[in-house]
Design a protein around this motif. Sequence first.
Motif, mmCIF file in Angstrom:
data_model
loop_
_atom_site.group_PDB
_atom_site.id
_atom_site.type_symbol
_atom_site.label_atom_id
_atom_site.label_comp_id
_atom_site.label_asym_id
_atom_site.label_seq_id
_atom_site.Cartn_x
_atom_site.Cartn_y
_atom_site.Cartn_z
ATOM 1 N N HIS A 42 0.628 -1.638 -0.183
ATOM 2 C CA HIS A 42 0.205 -0.056 0.077
ATOM 3 C C HIS A 42 1.232 1.121 0.042
ATOM 4 O O HIS A 42 1.423 1.905 0.966
ATOM 5 N N PRO A 165 -1.717 -2.098 5.138
ATOM 6 C CA PRO A 165 -3.479 -1.545 4.788
ATOM 7 C C PRO A 165 -4.099 -0.550 5.205
ATOM 8 O O PRO A 165 -2.787 -0.400 6.681
ATOM 9 N N GLU A 172 -10.047 -6.992 6.560
ATOM 10 C CA GLU A 172 -8.175 -6.554 6.263
ATOM 11 C C GLU A 172 -7.876 -7.906 7.585
ATOM 12 O O GLU A 172 -6.780 -7.995 6.769
#
Length: 280
Positions: A42, A165, A172
């Motif tokens: 990310h 994340p 998640e």
Amino acid sequence: MLSYQHVYHAGNFADVHKHLTLMLLLEHMHSKPGSFSFYDSHAGRGYYDLASPEAQKTREHETGITAVDEPEKPKTAAARYVKLVEDFRDKHGETAYPGSPAIAQQFMRHGDRMFLTELHPGEFQHLLDNLSHYKTIEMRKSDGLEFVARLTKPHHLRGIVLIDPSYELKTEYRDVARTMMRALNNWSSAIYAVWYPILTDDRHKQMVRSLLTLGGSTAFETRLMAPEDIVGHGMKGSGLIVFNAPEGFAETLRSAMIEMKDLMFSPGAGDHTIVEGQPL
């Protein structure tokens, strides 16, 4: 859901924790012969302007990187991290702050490669604008967890994989654990660092237990807890699970984080702990 933009939180105490840990891992890779790859699940914008309207709206950096005092000793890990940020600002402006990709770029040698994924369309465009001139970086607008889970043929045998994340969605936490199960099966020799926020509702605990059980003796948790007076937005701490760290790395990180938290929070404030091996 694609609402999260890290620029609102850039340079906060969790970033300092994550980036100091990453710097130490990159220093290890850089010091050894043989090329390596760096993967960031990310990547965000790559680097940030702490004077931007978004960063100024939350001002989280003021209790993070902006609060860090000048280290007294010039060669410690904390001092090297502070210098890395200062050197970056010399090139990009006094309010610039390097994200994980920009930090990793400082350690790239001929033959090393970087692979960045970012799904948010706006953030991905910023990433392209900031880092596309580096020919050793490959950037993809795609799901970072899926990309990491599919690394059956990594570019190099040696590598670091950062998984960080936003955890906007509670699912998640489960997805990260599943991704790590697949990733370790596909590329067992890589160093993995999984970041997560420590929130007031402790929703991270099941994931941490799963990851430490999965890693066994190859994994440890590093946990930075902020002083109560700066805890905001429900985040009271920052955690990382590191898999396959170099020998002695946990102790190196322990010393570095104790110094860094004292420089950032004031001596004796906050707390840093390392948990090695399987959870109780």
